[in-house]
Scaffold this motif. Structure first.
Motif: not given
Length: 723
Positions: A429-432, A434-441, A450-460
């Motif tokens: 939930e933190d990476a996305t 909370n599944f924000d529609a903006v991140n839905l690809v 979804y596009k997301g970002w891990l806590r270390d900054g990695t894009t996934v």
């Protein structure tokens, strides 16, 4: 009336007994899996779906103890031992110790696990530390090899560790942290040479018949609970640690068949509990101390001292003094007269040479920096003809393979990837956001991306899969076990997952989140259709991409136990990273479930793929090679067939005709022999007769030869005059 009451009471007792003996279904399934993994040993052959495991009668070969509907003790003893000269007592070649431990660690409540003489082979996997509650671990009398994993030291509740009579080698991990460990038996292996670091709370230590060779620099005074110590049949050197004899609790001390040397002190004291001492077959000299000598006051103490160089031993079987002196010198060579002075002179000479060497090294480093700057300038001139995707086999021959030889495959390690992680829902939930529609690809019938970002900054990228109820927890775990291995340089690798089950709503399906590597440089189709990107893809780059695709396919076929086939490969699903390294993003994973069941990732079970569809899949896979040759991307089977005919004509008629088939943007950047080899292997892959199509290994071999020819052509400074 009494009979009815008795019958009712008896019937009630039976019902109560049945209900309390009901084993957790997951543990029952795990036992049946172990029965299969162990290839149905004699002790387990009577198991069937009616077996009540918690009420099986105990026997020397099988013990199962349950508590709270979970298994807390499992003992299985077979008759397959590493001490047997017959290697057929091993489990079959299809046995996987890693897969076996994946299954057995599901018994999370186990406190005692004994698997003796079952023919287990392979190296102990690090996942052995998943037994958080384990107190007894006994894998003795098997064929387990390799080193003892350091993760053993994380099983903090362990009281007994027995891996004796196996084929273990290397150093023993630091076991000082196992404060509850009382019995340690590592006997009859190949462990060594360093003496291990052990917990001071041990009661029994058995290290006999190994390869420990070093001097024992252990503070044995702290082993106040030690009752039994067996170090026999090693090659331990130096003086015997005298505190061993006077330990308060010591009863049994076996130091025989080593290379202990020197004399034991005359005033050596022995514990009153010491009842057995064996110092035979060493290099001891002088007299035995009174507490273990012929004048010992303890009539109940057995002392074995033969085959040393002792002068007052009760045994007449002793070597002459010179024997022990000679052998001790062989173990610890004495310094010759004047050697100390020579050593001092040698140190001074070494210091002078070191200074001179340092000056020369600095000068050499400056020269290398100058050379590096020069080569960097030269590399800029030829950069457009090179590709970072190349991974050449330095030992490959310079001819096309016709005899079935195979090239060395690329290492399957996922280069530059973080460790595989099991994420929490909170992290997803933190990476996305909370599944924000903006991140839905992307969104399909079965999944959301979804596009997301891990806590270390990695894009996934995070794939959200809402599963149907028929996918059991066990099936999902097996599924994730396969997924976790899909990490390779030429795959869009899986970085981790998260499974969310709804315990309060048993009719609701689970949700699986699969965390994927993010590759943001576009697909192969993007690069072939965008003229600006296509200008970058010269022939060497295209060959590197094609090689990468082939290596990715090879890994899918061979990188997991059963292989992953039926991969509908298209140029849209081949992604390129910033270095133009090809990464396959669409690969099928069939669940280990019943035939015809639905795969939650792909919507179909690839094991049931019809032959006609498999043919289409194969042709689509080969089309990536064809697209490397032609100007426009190939979009259909008919276009592939047409291109195949043109290539055959070009190879038959003349080099000029083959040039006309090639994409104009790569002209002048390829060697004719390189393109000819690539065209020929593409034609062979498209053969209508599937029996004569080359294997993926043959494809790699020939493509590698094509790359080598191109590399040689580039380095020689040739232009397009070859065509």
């Amino acid at each position: 009336m009494h009979k009815n009451l008795i019958f009712t009471a008896f019937f009630t007792f039976i019902l109560l007994q049945t209900s309390t003996a009901q084993l957790n279904p997951a543990d029952s399934r795990t036992l049946f899996q172990l029965q299969q993994k162990l290839e149905y040993p004699q002790a387990l052959q009577s198991w069937n779906k009616w077996t009540n495991f918690c009420y099986l009668p105990s026997s020397p070969n099988l013990v199962i103890v349950c508590s709270g509907n979970h298994i807390t003790e499992l003992t299985i003893v077979g008759n397959k031992s590493s001490s047997s000269p017959n290697t057929s007592t091993k489990l079959s070649s299809t046995f996987s110790i890693d897969s076996f431990f994946t299954v057995v660690t599901k018994l999370s409540s186990l406190e005692k696990l004994t698997l003796v003489g079952l023919g287990l082979w392979g190296s102990l996997p690090p996942k052995v530390d998943r037994f958080k509650s384990l107190k007894v671990l006994n894998f003795s009398s098997n064929f387990i090899n390799g080193e003892i994993p350091t993760s053993v030291s994380l099983i903090k509740n362990l009281e007994i560790l027995d891996v004796s009579h196996n084929l273990l080698n290397g150093s023993v991990p630091d076991l000082k942290g196992l404060q509850n460990l009382e019995i340690l038996d590592l006997g009859s292996n190949l462990l060594g040479p360093k003496y291990p670091s052990l917990s001071y709370n041990l009661v029994t230590v058995v290290l006999n018949n190994n390869s420990f060779r070093t001097q024992m620099g252990i503070d044995f005074v702290k082993f106040v609970n030690l009752e039994r110590l067996d170090l026999s049949a090693n090659k331990l050197v130096g003086p015997i640690p005298t505190p061993l004899f006077s330990l308060k609790s010591i009863q049994y001390l076996n130091l025989g068949s080593n290379q202990f040397s020197g004399a034991l002190p005359a005033n050596l004291s022995c514990s009153s509990n010491l009842s057995f001492v064996d110092v035979s077959n060493n290099l001891l000299i002088g007299k035995l101390p009174s507490c273990i000598g012929s004048n010992s006051n303890s009539a109940n103490r057995t002392v074995i001292s033969m085959w040393n160089c002792l002068i007052n031993s009760t045994s007449k079987y002793q070597h002459p003094h010179r024997f022990c002196q000679k052998e001790a010198i062989a173990v610890f060579p004495k310094k010759k007269s004047g050697e100390s002075k020579k050593e001092e002179e040698t140190v001074k000479l070494g210091l002078v040479l070191g200074i001179i060497g340092g000056i020369v090294g600095i000068a050499g480093l400056i020269g290398l920096l100058i050379l590096g700057v020069y080569r960097k300038r030269e590399a800029k001139r030829s950069k457009e003809y090179r590709s970072d995707s190349f991974a050449l086999d330095k030992n490959a021959t310079s001819t096309v393979a016709k005899d079935g030889r195979r090239p060395q495959t690329m290492r399957t390690a996922a280069l530059g990837l973080p460790p595989y992680t099991i994420f929490t829902l909170e992290e997803i939930e933190d990476a996305t956001n909370n599944f924000d529609a903006v991140n839905l690809v992307g969104e399909g019938s079965q999944a959301q991306l979804y596009k997301g970002w891990l806590r270390d900054g990695t894009t996934v990228l995070i794939k959200c899969l809402k599963l149907k109820q028929k996918h059991s927890t066990q099936t999902l775990q097996q599924h994730m076990e396969v997924i976790s291995k899909l990490r390779h340089r030429h795959l869009v690798s899986v970085l981790g997952h998260c499974i969310v089950s709804y315990v309060d709503h048993p009719n609701s399906g689970s949700t699986v989140f699969v965390v994927l590597e993010n590759v943001s440089n576009g697909s192969l189709r993007d690069h072939l259709t965008d003229w600006r990107k296509k200008e970058i893809l010269k022939w060497p780059h295209r060959m590197g991409i094609t090689m990468g695709i082939a290596r990715g396919i090879q890994f899918l076929h061979t990188g997991t136990q059963h292989g992953i086939f039926g991969n509908d490969l298209k140029i849209e699903t081949v992604l390129l990273d910033d270095n133009l390294t090809a990464k396959i993003s669409s690969y099928n994973i069939s669940l280990p479930s019943k035939a015809g069941s639905e795969s939650p990732l792909n919507g179909h079970d690839t094991s049931q793929t019809p032959p006609r569809y498999k043919k289409t899949i194969y042709i689509n896979s080969v089309s990536s090679s064809c697209n490397s040759l032609q100007e426009k991307p190939v979009n259909s089977v008919d276009e592939i067939t047409e291109l195949k005919n043109e290539l055959e004509i070009g190879l038959t008629e003349s080099p000029t005709r083959l040039k006309e088939v090639a994409d104009p943007s790569i002209r002048g950047t390829f060697a004719y022999e390189s393109m000819k080899t690539a065209a020929q292997i593409a034609i062979n892959c498209l053969n209508e007769d599937t029996s004569v199509r080359p294997s993926i290994e043959d494809v790699l071999w020939n493509m590698q030869y094509s790359v080598q020819v191109q590399e040689g052509w580039n380095s020689s400074g040739n232009l397009s005059t070859n065509l």
